[in-house]
Design an enzyme around this catalytic site. Structure first.
Site, short mmCIF file in Angstrom:
data_model
loop_
_atom_site.label_atom_id
_atom_site.label_comp_id
_atom_site.label_asym_id
_atom_site.label_seq_id
_atom_site.Cartn_x
_atom_site.Cartn_y
_atom_site.Cartn_z
N ASP A 113 0.79 -1.19 0.00
CA ASP A 113 -0.12 -0.11 0.21
C ASP A 113 0.87 1.24 0.05
O ASP A 113 1.71 1.18 0.53
CB ASP A 113 -1.04 0.08 1.34
N ASP A 131 -6.63 -1.20 -4.79
CA ASP A 131 -7.87 -0.94 -4.12
C ASP A 131 -8.74 0.25 -4.78
O ASP A 131 -9.83 -0.05 -4.62
CB ASP A 131 -7.36 -0.51 -2.79
#
Length: 152
Positions: A113, A131
């Site tokens: 991330d 995402d």
């Protein structure tokens, strides 16, 4: 169906390229600041959203990957039967994003991330392009369901 396959490929390639760039250019724990509300960081997430289920080791990687791929098969079947082109793209984005995160889990045992939005001391949990594609696809499906629902 080709439109959906194209959306899947675009999502996977954009996700993996962005992660490749972050891995090659950013040291874990460091951040590139862009203004007062956004950083690019390098964070490994061994769980799912908001790091849920992150302390299950290799078993967690296998289970989360199998669940994600099972959902992808369901969505692929839906996409195959779908006639609405926008829904096909939305499903492709969701599938591509999920596959992008599964690639990370299988390769690294965790998902990278790097997008970090914040306001003063409040941070949204870091996330990635996969995402983002999943959320965009889901929002499109919700929007279409709300505004194209035939009453009666």
């Amino acid at each position: 169906m080709l439109l959906g396959i194209a959306a899947i490929l675009v999502a996977i390639l954009a996700d993996q390229f962005s992660k490749w760039w972050i891995i090659g250019h950013l040291v874990a724990g460091s951040a590139l600041a862009f203004g007062d509300f956004f950083n690019v960081v390098k964070v490994w997430n061994s769980g799912v959203s908001f790091s849920m289920f992150s302390n299950h080791g290799k078993l967690g990687v296998v289970v989360l990957s199998l669940v994600a791929m099972t959902v992808c098969l369901f969505l692929l079947r839906w996409m195959w039967r779908e006639t609405n082109r926008l829904k096909i793209v939305a499903l492709g984005l969701i599938i591509g994003g999920a596959v992008g995160n599964v690639i990370d889990r299988v390769r690294y045992g965790a998902v990278l991330d790097f997008l970090d939005f914040h306001f003063k001391q409040y941070h949204w949990p870091a996330f990635n392009m996969a995402d983002t594609f999943i959320c965009i696809g889901a929002c499109i499906l919700i929007f279409l369901e709300i505004f194209n629902h035939k009453k009666g």
